[in-house]
Motif scaffolding. Structure first.
Motif, short mmCIF file in Angstrom:
data_model
loop_
_atom_site.label_atom_id
_atom_site.label_comp_id
_atom_site.label_asym_id
_atom_site.label_seq_id
_atom_site.Cartn_x
_atom_site.Cartn_y
_atom_site.Cartn_z
N ASN A 47 0.82 -1.22 0.00
CA ASN A 47 0.00 0.00 0.00
C ASN A 47 0.85 1.27 0.00
O ASN A 47 0.63 2.19 0.79
N GLU A 49 1.84 4.80 -1.08
CA GLU A 49 1.02 5.93 -1.55
C GLU A 49 1.34 6.25 -3.01
O GLU A 49 2.50 6.41 -3.38
N ILE A 65 -5.44 0.52 -13.99
CA ILE A 65 -5.32 1.26 -12.73
C ILE A 65 -5.95 0.46 -11.58
O ILE A 65 -5.38 0.36 -10.48
N ASP A 69 -4.07 -1.08 -8.22
CA ASP A 69 -4.55 -0.80 -6.87
C ASP A 69 -4.88 -2.09 -6.13
O ASP A 69 -4.64 -2.22 -4.93
N GLN A 72 -2.18 -4.37 -4.16
CA GLN A 72 -1.76 -3.97 -2.82
C GLN A 72 -0.30 -3.53 -2.77
O GLN A 72 0.22 -3.23 -1.69
N LYS A 75 -1.24 2.01 -3.23
CA LYS A 75 -2.58 2.44 -2.86
C LYS A 75 -2.81 3.78 -3.55
O LYS A 75 -2.24 4.81 -3.17
N ILE A 76 -3.63 3.77 -4.60
CA ILE A 76 -3.86 4.98 -5.38
C ILE A 76 -4.82 5.88 -4.63
O ILE A 76 -6.00 5.55 -4.43
N THR A 77 -4.31 7.01 -4.20
CA THR A 77 -5.09 7.91 -3.34
C THR A 77 -5.55 9.17 -4.04
O THR A 77 -6.38 9.89 -3.51
#
Length: 359
Positions: A47, A49, A65, A69, A72, A75-77
């Motif tokens: 995860n 960022e 995409i 994501d 794991q 983690k696409i925020t």
């Protein structure tokens, strides 16, 4: 002879029973170590960022995409407008990986000989960089694995040199150890020498005494920063990409937070030896949960919450941001205010406990 040995051993056991701090550390240090190493430390980083700039905006690109994501690994925020914004997010430390999908994504997929996108990776942490590169071999949704899915581009430390990652954070480790220890011993030494009773009779208030005690150590801390930067630049060729003034300012905030912690420690210790014991006790979680030795992203969420309270966590981000990424301190403001809050809270606690102990 055996009787005398047993008598001395029995006397030592009784003394340990009365010394609650030492007895507590006999139990506390092993428990703290096993909990930190067994639960909080995880080298399997997940995860990380990440942000994405999807210029293709097709069904397949959106599936890619989603697949990234779901892996794991990242983690696409957030989304970005393009490579420039992705680079800006990397510079400010808001992400560690940027995923750029170009407008000709579909054509690249059909061609099969070119990467379909680009990875922008924060290379200041070699562990995160190594994990992020794993996305390059991730297969397209519904297809077999390609030779190279993303073309990785590593910023800040493309040579993957460990000193570039370690030395900036080592500034904070050294400052934490010395500043907490110096101030923890300072008040206790005054008490042991009988000078504290003399200070009580003066008009000096507890808060003034505390601030006066830590003032010289701020200068000492800045001298240590200068020494570390010069040696690291000379011997290890660690870059100084940002403003040295910003580094001194960030160091001063961290020094104040560490000194406040040291003063609080001094109110719990009765002797200089106890002060050193408590300093070591605060040093262990700081060095393990700050991201200095182990990637912060690999820790469980609960350990990350604890790490966010530790001043060293924020200084590690500040020093790496300024020295390695060349970020201005204004862009790292979210790491400054926790240090100021920590300083204020622990100065109040130290002052209140100091007054209570004098009474």
């Amino acid at each position: 002879m055996l009787r005398r040995l047993l008598a001395i051993a029995g006397k030592e056991i009784r003394q340990l029973k009365r010394d609650r701090l030492t007895f507590g550390m006999i139990v506390g240090v092993p428990l703290l170590q096993i909990l930190l190493f067994g639960y909080a430390i995880d080298l399997d980083v997940r995860n990380v960022e990440a942000a994405v700039a999807d210029h293709a905006n097709t069904s397949l690109s959106r599936q890619l995409i989603a697949s990234a994501d779901a892996s794991q690994v990242v983690k696409i925020t957030r989304s970005a407008s393009g490579p420039e914004e992705l680079r800006e997010l990397l510079d400010t430390g808001q992400i560690d990986v940027g995923i750029f999908i170009p407008p000709d994504f579909e054509r690249r997929v059909i061609d099969g000989h070119r990467p379909v996108g680009q990875l922008l990776i924060n290379g200041s942490d070699p562990t995160v960089e190594r994990i992020a590169r794993g996305l390059s071999e991730m297969p397209l949704p519904g297809q077999r694995a390609r030779q190279l899915l993303f073309a990785p581009r590593t910023y800040y430390n493309p040579e993957r040199r460990s000193p570039v990652n370690i030395v900036p954070a080592l500034i904070g480790v050294i400052l934490h150890m010395t500043m907490v220890l110096f101030t923890a011993i300072a008040i206790v030494r005054e008490r042991e020498r009988g000078n504290l009773e003399m200070l009580i009779t003066t008009p000096v208030k507890p808060a003034e005494l505390m601030l006066g005690k830590i003032t010289p150590y701020v200068l000492i801390g800045l001298i240590q920063v200068t020494l570390i930067v010069l040696v690291s630049r000379w011997l290890f060729d660690v870059p100084v990409r940002g403003s040295i003034t910003d580094l001194y300012l960030a160091s001063m905030f961290f020094i104040l937070a560490s000194l406040a912690l040291g003063l609080t420690v001094s109110t719990f210790a009765k002797t200089q030896f106890e002060a050193m014991q408590l300093t070591v006790f605060t040093f262990l979680p700081s060095i393990l949960l700050s991201g200095f030795m182990f990637p912060f992203e690999g820790m469980p969420r609960a350990a990350q919450w604890i790490g966010e309270v530790i001043p060293l966590t924020h200084f590690v981000r500040l020093s790496r941001g300024i020295l390695v990424r060349g970020t201005e301190i204004g862009a790292l403001h979210r790491e400054i205010w926790p240090l100021l809050v920590f300083f204020a809270v622990f100065m109040v606690v130290a002052t209140l406990r100091f007054k209570k102990r004098l009474d």
